[in-house]
Design an enzyme around this catalytic site. Structure first.
Site, PDB file in Angstrom:
ATOM      1  N   ARG A  62       2.313   5.845  16.683  1.00  0.00           N
ATOM      2  CA  ARG A  62       1.783   4.574  15.787  1.00  0.00           C
ATOM      3  C   ARG A  62       0.058   4.574  16.083  1.00  0.00           C
ATOM      4  O   ARG A  62      -0.159   3.622  17.035  1.00  0.00           O
ATOM      5  CB  ARG A  62       2.590   2.774  16.798  1.00  0.00           C
ATOM      6  CG  ARG A  62       1.572   1.759  15.423  1.00  0.00           C
ATOM      7  CD  ARG A  62       2.596   2.072  13.905  1.00  0.00           C
ATOM      8  NE  ARG A  62       3.758   2.053  13.596  1.00  0.00           N
ATOM      9  CZ  ARG A  62       4.663   2.245  12.315  1.00  0.00           C
ATOM     10  NH1 ARG A  62       3.590   2.752  11.431  1.00  0.00           N
ATOM     11  NH2 ARG A  62       5.464   2.161  12.571  1.00  0.00           N
ATOM     12  N   ARG A  85       5.476  14.938  11.998  1.00  0.00           N
ATOM     13  CA  ARG A  85       5.342  14.040  13.128  1.00  0.00           C
ATOM     14  C   ARG A  85       6.246  13.589  14.098  1.00  0.00           C
ATOM     15  O   ARG A  85       5.807  13.217  14.862  1.00  0.00           O
ATOM     16  CB  ARG A  85       5.150  12.438  12.097  1.00  0.00           C
ATOM     17  CG  ARG A  85       6.335  12.142  12.130  1.00  0.00           C
ATOM     18  CD  ARG A  85       5.106  10.577  11.510  1.00  0.00           C
ATOM     19  NE  ARG A  85       7.094   9.997  10.495  1.00  0.00           N
ATOM     20  CZ  ARG A  85       6.607   8.583  10.649  1.00  0.00           C
ATOM     21  NH1 ARG A  85       5.732   7.890  10.708  1.00  0.00           N
ATOM     22  NH2 ARG A  85       8.007   8.186  10.240  1.00  0.00           N
ATOM     23  N   HIS A 155      -2.391  10.639   7.709  1.00  0.00           N
ATOM     24  CA  HIS A 155      -1.995   9.258   7.634  1.00  0.00           C
ATOM     25  C   HIS A 155      -2.790   8.438   8.383  1.00  0.00           C
ATOM     26  O   HIS A 155      -2.747   7.732   9.160  1.00  0.00           O
ATOM     27  CB  HIS A 155      -0.922   9.055   8.400  1.00  0.00           C
ATOM     28  CG  HIS A 155      -0.014   7.306   8.080  1.00  0.00           C
ATOM     29  ND1 HIS A 155      -0.609   6.228   7.914  1.00  0.00           N
ATOM     30  CD2 HIS A 155       1.286   7.340   7.147  1.00  0.00           C
ATOM     31  CE1 HIS A 155      -0.041   5.387   7.872  1.00  0.00           C
ATOM     32  NE2 HIS A 155       1.055   5.949   7.099  1.00  0.00           N
ATOM     33  N   ASP A 200      -0.228  -1.356   0.178  1.00  0.00           N
ATOM     34  CA  ASP A 200       0.076  -0.564  -0.056  1.00  0.00           C
ATOM     35  C   ASP A 200      -0.253   0.040  -0.791  1.00  0.00           C
ATOM     36  O   ASP A 200       1.040  -0.128  -2.212  1.00  0.00           O
ATOM     37  CB  ASP A 200       2.197  -0.388   0.939  1.00  0.00           C
ATOM     38  CG  ASP A 200       2.668   0.885   1.284  1.00  0.00           C
ATOM     39  OD1 ASP A 200       1.748   1.836   1.362  1.00  0.00           O
ATOM     40  OD2 ASP A 200       3.679   0.623   1.657  1.00  0.00           O
ATOM     41  N   GLU A 257      -5.654   6.735   3.736  1.00  0.00           N
ATOM     42  CA  GLU A 257      -4.960   8.462   3.930  1.00  0.00           C
ATOM     43  C   GLU A 257      -5.166   9.299   3.025  1.00  0.00           C
ATOM     44  O   GLU A 257      -5.344   9.139   1.968  1.00  0.00           O
ATOM     45  CB  GLU A 257      -3.720   8.116   4.620  1.00  0.00           C
ATOM     46  CG  GLU A 257      -3.313   7.445   4.593  1.00  0.00           C
ATOM     47  CD  GLU A 257      -1.669   6.657   4.920  1.00  0.00           C
ATOM     48  OE1 GLU A 257      -0.981   7.471   4.009  1.00  0.00           O
ATOM     49  OE2 GLU A 257      -1.470   5.187   5.124  1.00  0.00           O
TER      50      GLU A 257
HETATM   51  O1  TA6 Z   1       1.450   5.100   4.075  1.00  0.00           O
HETATM   52  C1  TA6 Z   1       1.826   3.835   4.064  1.00  0.00           C
HETATM   53  C2  TA6 Z   1       3.175   4.285   4.210  1.00  0.00           C
HETATM   54  O2  TA6 Z   1       4.123   4.802   3.715  1.00  0.00           O
HETATM   55  C3  TA6 Z   1       3.234   2.622   4.083  1.00  0.00           C
HETATM   56  O3  TA6 Z   1       5.081   2.417   2.620  1.00  0.00           O
HETATM   57  C4  TA6 Z   1       4.119   1.909   5.197  1.00  0.00           C
HETATM   58  O4  TA6 Z   1       5.833   2.028   5.801  1.00  0.00           O
HETATM   59  C5  TA6 Z   1       3.390   3.318   6.234  1.00  0.00           C
HETATM   60  O5  TA6 Z   1       2.988   4.714   5.765  1.00  0.00           O
HETATM   61  C6  TA6 Z   1       4.285   3.582   8.060  1.00  0.00           C
HETATM   62  O6  TA6 Z   1       5.293   4.768   8.057  1.00  0.00           O
HETATM   63  P1  TA6 Z   1       6.248   4.738   9.132  1.00  0.00           P
HETATM   64  O7  TA6 Z   1       7.031   5.583   9.238  1.00  0.00           O
HETATM   65  O8  TA6 Z   1       5.527   5.184  10.208  1.00  0.00           O
HETATM   66  O9  TA6 Z   1       6.439   2.711   9.369  1.00  0.00           O
END
Ligand code: TA6
Length: 282
Positions: A62, A85, A155, A200, A257
């Protein structure tokens, strides 16, 4: 000091520490091909990594700059944000000439992934560090016999002192898909983006550079060949639901992103595609 690249262990994961002669530093883990730290020369950390992030390969890390590929979010049949990832990338090349350092990592579809999604691909991620600048370039080749279509994102979790004080400039007037309202198409009003609630959004067809203001410092953000910019902050409730985020984590991060999300990228057999995100500390 001269520019250098060192192989290290970072919380149990093989990683690379990049430094430049001027004192810029970055950290990249092979798991995820993920940049986890970027400190520009003479500056402070610009990337956010959750203090509760998991490093045991059971889930994506994260924070930093996860590579979402060959699927962005849940926009297809694959696991959320694709495979890259959660995979171990290979170090292909490293260069540390006088003024910059650069590493190239690579990854290709595994036999198990090909069983589930029969579209071969080969990805290369080149991370370049120089003075006040970090460049990430994702290159995707199609070694298969049919066209390859994918969505993707770098991201990037940016670290901010207090997200309600941060200002993101450059998206004024752009249309976006609002994931907090079921993908409704909306358009920005106001000259800067302030985060005061869950955000978002997929901003479509963004060509200009963005500027993030965080207190006394600022960051230029520029995408090339990535048509979209995704801006994400989970805010209080969704952040509390993420086991790998501290409760107040949303206050210190803002994801900006470089993405190809609204429309998939199509790569013909034998062809390739590249997209880049450049961060410049100002
Ligand atoms: O990029 C935004 C997103 O798609 C959000 O909707 C949010 O869920 C985030 O990515 C993080 O996703 P993750 O699977 O890493 O918790």
């Amino acid at each position: 000091m001269s520019s250098a690249i060192e192989s290290i262990d970072h919380r149990g994961l093989p990683a690379l520490r990049l430094v430049t002669r001027e004192g810029a530093r970055a950290l990249v883990t092979l798991f995820g091909g993920q940049v986890l730290s970027w400190v520009p020369a003479g500056g402070r950390e610009w990337l956010y990594v959750s203090e509760k992030a998991c490093f045991d390969r059971s889930q994506a890390i994260r924070g930093g700059i996860p590579v979402c590929f060959p699927q962005f979010a849940a926009l297809g049949p694959l696991p959320k944000h694709g495979y890259a990832r959660m995979r171990e990338w290979r170090l292909d090349e490293q260069r540390a000439p006088r003024d910059f350092t650069q590493v190239t990592l690579s990854l290709e579809a595994s036999p198990e992934e090909l069983q589930r999604w029969p579209h071969p691909w080969r990805a290369e991620l080149t991370v370049s560090l120089a003075g006040n600048r970090l460049d990430l370039e994702l290159e995707v080749a199609n070694p298969g016999a049919a066209a390859l279509e994918f969505t993707a994102a770098l991201h990037t979790y940016l670290r901010v002192d207090e997200v309600e004080e941060a200002r993101l400039e450059g998206l004024y007037g752009h249309e976006y898909l609002d994931a907090t309202r079921g993908g409704e198409v909306r358009r920005d009003s106001g000259d800067v983006l302030r985060v005061e609630d869950e955000v978002d959004r997929i901003y479509r067809d963004v060509t200009g550079a963005l500027l993030l203001r965080d207190g006394e410092r600022a960051l230029g953000i520029h995408g090339e060949n990535f048509a979209d910019v995704v801006v994400w902050n989970p805010w209080e409730e969704k952040c509390a639901a993420l086991a790998d985020m501290p409760r107040d984590g949303f206050r210190h991060m803002l994801c900006v992103e470089a993405a190809a999300a609204a429309r998939p990228v199509r790569v013909e057999p034998g062809e390739d595609w590249w997209g880049r995100q450049t961060l410049v500390a100002l």
